[in-house]
Motif scaffolding. Structure first.
Motif, PDB file in Angstrom:
ATOM      1  N   GLU A 143      13.114  -2.967  -2.447  1.00 46.71           N
ATOM      2  CA  GLU A 143      13.659  -3.046  -3.799  1.00 46.71           C
ATOM      3  C   GLU A 143      12.596  -2.814  -4.879  1.00 46.71           C
ATOM      4  N   VAL A 144      11.331  -2.745  -4.487  1.00 47.96           N
ATOM      5  CA  VAL A 144      10.260  -2.523  -5.461  1.00 47.96           C
ATOM      6  C   VAL A 144      10.414  -1.116  -6.037  1.00 47.96           C
ATOM      7  N   PRO A 145      10.552  -1.002  -7.357  1.00 48.40           N
ATOM      8  CA  PRO A 145      10.674   0.333  -7.968  1.00 48.40           C
ATOM      9  C   PRO A 145       9.412   1.153  -7.726  1.00 48.40           C
ATOM     10  N   SER A 146       9.568   2.468  -7.691  1.00 49.00           N
ATOM     11  CA  SER A 146       8.443   3.356  -7.367  1.00 49.00           C
ATOM     12  C   SER A 146       7.259   3.173  -8.320  1.00 49.00           C
ATOM     13  N   TYR A 147       7.516   2.851  -9.595  1.00 47.19           N
ATOM     14  CA  TYR A 147       6.422   2.692 -10.545  1.00 47.19           C
ATOM     15  C   TYR A 147       5.623   1.402 -10.323  1.00 47.19           C
ATOM     16  N   LEU A 148       6.086   0.540  -9.409  1.00 43.49           N
ATOM     17  CA  LEU A 148       5.355  -0.692  -9.083  1.00 43.49           C
ATOM     18  C   LEU A 148       4.766  -0.655  -7.671  1.00 43.49           C
ATOM     19  N   THR A 149       4.830   0.490  -7.017  1.00 44.08           N
ATOM     20  CA  THR A 149       4.379   0.610  -5.630  1.00 44.08           C
ATOM     21  C   THR A 149       2.919   0.214  -5.453  1.00 44.08           C
ATOM     22  N   GLU A 150       2.040   0.651  -6.370  1.00 41.49           N
ATOM     23  CA  GLU A 150       0.626   0.300  -6.251  1.00 41.49           C
ATOM     24  C   GLU A 150       0.430  -1.209  -6.287  1.00 41.49           C
ATOM     25  N   MET A 151       1.201  -1.891  -7.132  1.00 40.32           N
ATOM     26  CA  MET A 151       1.088  -3.343  -7.230  1.00 40.32           C
ATOM     27  C   MET A 151       1.594  -4.015  -5.958  1.00 40.32           C
ATOM     28  N   ALA A 152       2.614  -3.419  -5.331  1.00 39.84           N
ATOM     29  CA  ALA A 152       3.130  -3.958  -4.071  1.00 39.84           C
ATOM     30  C   ALA A 152       2.066  -3.853  -2.984  1.00 39.84           C
ATOM     31  N   HIS A 153       1.389  -2.710  -2.899  1.00 37.69           N
ATOM     32  CA  HIS A 153       0.323  -2.535  -1.907  1.00 37.69           C
ATOM     33  C   HIS A 153      -0.802  -3.537  -2.147  1.00 37.69           C
ATOM     34  N   GLU A 154      -1.138  -3.728  -3.423  1.00 36.32           N
ATOM     35  CA  GLU A 154      -2.194  -4.685  -3.768  1.00 36.32           C
ATOM     36  C   GLU A 154      -1.808  -6.098  -3.336  1.00 36.32           C
ATOM     37  N   LEU A 155      -0.581  -6.494  -3.654  1.00 36.42           N
ATOM     38  CA  LEU A 155      -0.116  -7.843  -3.309  1.00 36.42           C
ATOM     39  C   LEU A 155      -0.122  -8.025  -1.791  1.00 36.42           C
ATOM     40  N   LYS A 156       0.363  -7.029  -1.070  1.00 41.27           N
ATOM     41  CA  LYS A 156       0.393  -7.117   0.395  1.00 41.27           C
ATOM     42  C   LYS A 156      -1.010  -7.205   0.984  1.00 41.27           C
ATOM     43  N   SER A 157      -1.946  -6.450   0.428  1.00 38.53           N
ATOM     44  CA  SER A 157      -3.297  -6.439   0.989  1.00 38.53           C
ATOM     45  C   SER A 157      -4.055  -7.732   0.697  1.00 38.53           C
ATOM     46  N   ASN A 158      -3.640  -8.472  -0.331  1.00 37.37           N
ATOM     47  CA  ASN A 158      -4.322  -9.715  -0.698  1.00 37.37           C
ATOM     48  C   ASN A 158      -3.733 -10.953  -0.039  1.00 37.37           C
ATOM     49  N   LEU A 159      -2.622 -10.784   0.682  1.00 38.10           N
ATOM     50  CA  LEU A 159      -1.961 -11.941   1.277  1.00 38.10           C
ATOM     51  C   LEU A 159      -1.835 -11.750   2.798  1.00 38.10           C
ATOM     52  N   SER A 160      -1.789 -12.855   3.510  1.00 32.21           N
ATOM     53  CA  SER A 160      -1.603 -12.799   4.948  1.00 32.21           C
ATOM     54  C   SER A 160      -0.141 -12.524   5.276  1.00 32.21           C
ATOM     55  N   HIS A 161       0.114 -12.138   6.501  1.00 29.44           N
ATOM     56  CA  HIS A 161       1.472 -11.874   6.944  1.00 29.44           C
ATOM     57  C   HIS A 161       2.373 -13.104   6.717  1.00 29.44           C
ATOM     58  N   GLU A 162       1.837 -14.286   6.966  1.00 35.28           N
ATOM     59  CA  GLU A 162       2.622 -15.519   6.795  1.00 35.28           C
ATOM     60  C   GLU A 162       2.990 -15.741   5.337  1.00 35.28           C
TER      61      GLU A 162
END
Length: 136
Positions: free
Chosen positions: A113-132
Motif C-alpha cells: 500500500e506504500v505509494p510509489s513516491y514513498l518507496t525510498e522511505m519504505a526501504h529505509e524503514l525496512k533496512s533500519n528495523l529487524s524482521h520482528e
C-alpha cells in the motif's frame, strides 16, 4: 492486545513545524519508528507547495479505528478542517494515514500500500528495523 501499523504522514502548510508537532503527538500513542522525512511533488492535488512526507511504524494497544480517530484529532489540532468535503484536495497542515496492520497475515499487503513516491522511505524503514519489528 498490541497492534503494529504501517502509517504515512505528510504536510505542505508549515511542513517542518507541523511535522515536529505531529511526530511528538504520535509518539505519545505508542512505540514509534519514523523514516526520514523528504519533500515530494503533490499527488492528486493542484498546488504549488511540495509535501514533506514520511513513513512510520507504530506499536500500540489501539484498534485501527481508534488509532485513525487519534490521527484525525492530531490533524485537526494542527489546523486541518476535516469537515470540508474537499479537504483531501487542498493544501493541508497534516495528513496521517494507516496503510495497514503489520501482522503475519497482513504485512505484505500493508507494504504494498506504500505509494510509489514513498518507496525510498519504505526501504529505509525496512533496512533500519529487524524482521520482528516489521511484522507483529
Amino acid at each position: 492486545m498490541t497492534h503494529r501499523y504501517l502509517c504515512s504522514m505528510g504536510a505542505n502548510i508549515a511542513p517542518e513545524q507541523n511535522f515536529e508537532r505531529a511526530q511528538q503527538r504520535v509518539a505519545q500513542l505508542g512505540c514509534v519508528h519514523f523514516s526520514s522525512a523528504r519533500y515530494t511533488q503533490p499527488v492528486a492535488i493542484v498546488t504549488e507547495h511540495d509535501f514533506l512526507n514520511a513513513l512510520f511504524i507504530i506499536e500500540c494497544e489501539l484498534s485501527a479505528e481508534q488509532l485513525k480517530e487519534r490521527f484525525n484529532s492530531i490533524e485537526e489540532e494542527l489546523g486541518r478542517d476535516r469537515s470540508d468535503p474537499l479537504s483531501s484536495e487542498k493544501d493541508r497542515p497534516m495528513d496521517i494515514d494507516i496503510l495497514g496492520e503489520l501482522s503475519p497475515e497482513t504485512a505484505r499487503q500493508a507494504w504494498q500500500e506504500v505509494p510509489s513516491y514513498l518507496t525510498e522511505m519504505a526501504h529505509e524503514l525496512k533496512s533500519n528495523l529487524s524482521h520482528e519489528e516489521l511484522i507483529a
